[in-house]
Design a protein around this motif. Structure first.
Motif, mmCIF file in Angstrom:
data_model
loop_
_atom_site.group_PDB
_atom_site.id
_atom_site.type_symbol
_atom_site.label_atom_id
_atom_site.label_comp_id
_atom_site.label_asym_id
_atom_site.label_seq_id
_atom_site.Cartn_x
_atom_site.Cartn_y
_atom_site.Cartn_z
ATOM 1 N N LEU A 1 48.109 41.228 46.902
ATOM 2 C CA LEU A 1 48.662 41.373 45.555
ATOM 3 C C LEU A 1 48.926 40.007 44.912
ATOM 4 O O LEU A 1 48.817 39.859 43.690
ATOM 5 C CB LEU A 1 49.955 42.188 45.598
ATOM 6 C CG LEU A 1 49.825 43.652 46.040
ATOM 7 C CD1 LEU A 1 51.197 44.308 46.109
ATOM 8 C CD2 LEU A 1 48.915 44.423 45.097
ATOM 9 N N LYS A 2 49.268 39.034 45.733
ATOM 10 C CA LYS A 2 49.531 37.691 45.223
ATOM 11 C C LYS A 2 48.243 36.980 44.824
ATOM 12 O O LYS A 2 48.205 36.211 43.849
ATOM 13 C CB LYS A 2 50.279 36.877 46.286
ATOM 14 C CG LYS A 2 50.677 35.480 45.843
ATOM 15 C CD LYS A 2 51.452 34.763 46.932
ATOM 16 C CE LYS A 2 51.854 33.356 46.499
ATOM 17 N NZ LYS A 2 52.609 32.643 47.574
ATOM 18 N N GLU A 3 47.165 37.262 45.569
ATOM 19 C CA GLU A 3 45.910 36.542 45.364
ATOM 20 C C GLU A 3 45.001 37.192 44.327
ATOM 21 O O GLU A 3 44.191 36.501 43.695
ATOM 22 C CB GLU A 3 45.150 36.443 46.699
ATOM 23 C CG GLU A 3 45.876 35.621 47.750
ATOM 24 C CD GLU A 3 45.236 35.739 49.128
ATOM 25 O OE1 GLU A 3 44.110 36.277 49.218
ATOM 26 O OE2 GLU A 3 45.867 35.307 50.110
ATOM 27 N N ARG A 4 45.122 38.506 44.152
ATOM 28 C CA ARG A 4 44.210 39.209 43.257
ATOM 29 C C ARG A 4 44.881 39.531 41.923
ATOM 30 O O ARG A 4 46.056 39.854 41.865
ATOM 31 C CB ARG A 4 43.732 40.521 43.890
ATOM 32 C CG ARG A 4 43.095 40.380 45.263
ATOM 33 C CD ARG A 4 41.736 39.711 45.216
ATOM 34 N NE ARG A 4 40.774 40.417 44.406
ATOM 35 C CZ ARG A 4 39.537 40.739 44.802
ATOM 36 N NH1 ARG A 4 39.143 40.451 46.045
ATOM 37 N NH2 ARG A 4 38.692 41.328 43.985
ATOM 38 N N LYS A 5 44.092 39.509 40.879
ATOM 39 C CA LYS A 5 44.589 39.861 39.550
ATOM 40 C C LYS A 5 44.157 41.275 39.157
ATOM 41 O O LYS A 5 44.436 41.723 38.045
ATOM 42 C CB LYS A 5 44.060 38.860 38.515
ATOM 43 C CG LYS A 5 44.467 37.411 38.787
ATOM 44 C CD LYS A 5 45.986 37.252 38.831
ATOM 45 C CE LYS A 5 46.360 35.788 39.066
ATOM 46 N NZ LYS A 5 47.829 35.620 39.198
#
Length: 329
Positions: free
Chosen positions: A70-74
């Protein structure tokens, strides 16, 4: 990837979701975190936008891995988690406790590093819970407080699913459905459609049995539930090989193998079968490496199965499993 309405939530969920039990590192043998993260990235690259986990998968490790994603993907992703199995003992009265439910939700919020949980599901609670209106009132409170956006249930039995959707704010039901478990289609799907309840299909491959890759001599690690839970020693027997006898399941797979269309693997055939039912919102297939994630996601683009094939699957179920499986779940 094709997308389907997810009940009354307004979401459009990918037909093939990502089941994140296996990447938790428990119940399926050892799992490498980097490979697990690669599998998640690959699934999302293929259009998967629905991820299902639980607070007990790896004691929260599955949720923590998803937090990294969730932190890495938009991408716009929907993450469903589950609560209740941390209760010890796992009894109905534990669900009727504001501090318990609030504590489970807040722990998942921390694990996933989000402000609100997209979907919280009661995690196969004792059957008595479905008659406890106060439990669902507590979930309403948590929703009103902004800690959860929607809630649903994960059930073992069709009867539990039917009871759960009597509560007006239950938005989804997660249930075992595969070629060894046809009762949901016969006794639940129509009512779920009527009430606009999202259906999450779990165990679509019957714990891997429907991949066609196992045989009489197949061995499973001591930490794998397919080794230690075949008779329900650790949790409900229906979660392991869908509750079917292993040898009987192998024989059924041999019959089903003859139905697999050209260009599909046995696993893809089993997943495509679940998508033949329009009431199904998403199928949470497990993937422990990128190739499995790609193979699973590709099922959404495969052609429909023939009426003759669907009829034959029904016949095999009726002949082999209706008597033993249908009454239990």
């Amino acid at each position: 990837m094709q997308y389907r309405p997810f009940g009354r939530t307004g979401w459009k969920a990918s037909e093939i979701g990502f089941g994140a039990w296996g990447i938790g590192g428990d119940a399926w043998g050892q799992q490498d975190d980097q490979v697990a993260l690669a599998a998640l990235h690959t699934a999302i690259d293929q259009g998967v936008n629905f991820i299902d986990t639980a607070d007990v998968y790896g004691d929260g490790h599955s949720e923590q891995l998803i937090a990294q994603i969730l932190k890495e993907r938009k991408d716009d992703l929907f993450v469903a988690t589950k609560l209740g199995r941390r209760l010890n003992p796992h009894v109905a009265s534990g669900y009727n406790n504001r501090q318990n439910l609030k504590g489970f939700v807040e722990r998942s919020l921390r694990n996933l590093n989000v402000e609100a949980l997209d979907l919280v599901q009661l995690h196969c609670p004792p059957s008595e819970v479905y008659a406890m209106t106060e439990v669902f009132s507590l979930l309403d409170e948590l929703q009103q407080q902004g800690k959860i956006r929607h809630y649903g249930v994960s059930v073992e039995k069709v009867e539990e699913a039917l009871r759960a959707i009597q509560y007006p704010n239950v938005k989804s039901v997660q249930i075992i459905f595969n070629m060894f478990r046809l009762k949901p289609a016969e006794q639940f799907f129509a009512e779920a459609r009527k009430r606009e309840v999202g259906i999450i299909v779990r165990v679509p491959l019957a714990s891997g049995l429907l991949t066609g890759k196992f045989g009489a001599q197949s061995q499973f690690a001591s930490s794998d539930h397919r080794n230690y839970n075949r008779h329900g020693e650790a949790f409900d027997q229906g979660e392991t090989f869908s509750g079917v006898d292993y040898e009987e399941g192998l024989q059924a797979v041999d019959e089903l193998r003859a139905l697999v269309p050209g260009g599909m693997t046995m696993a893809q055939f089993a997943l495509r079968w679940t998508l033949m039912f329009p009431e199904v919102s998403t199928v949470i297939a497990g993937a422990r490496n990128p190739q499995q994630a790609r193979d699973n996601a590709s099922v959404s683009e495969l052609p429909p199965l023939s009426d003759a094939t669907m009829k034959r699957v029904q016949e095999i179920y009726d002949q082999r499993f209706r008597t033993s499986i249908h009454p239990r779940w």
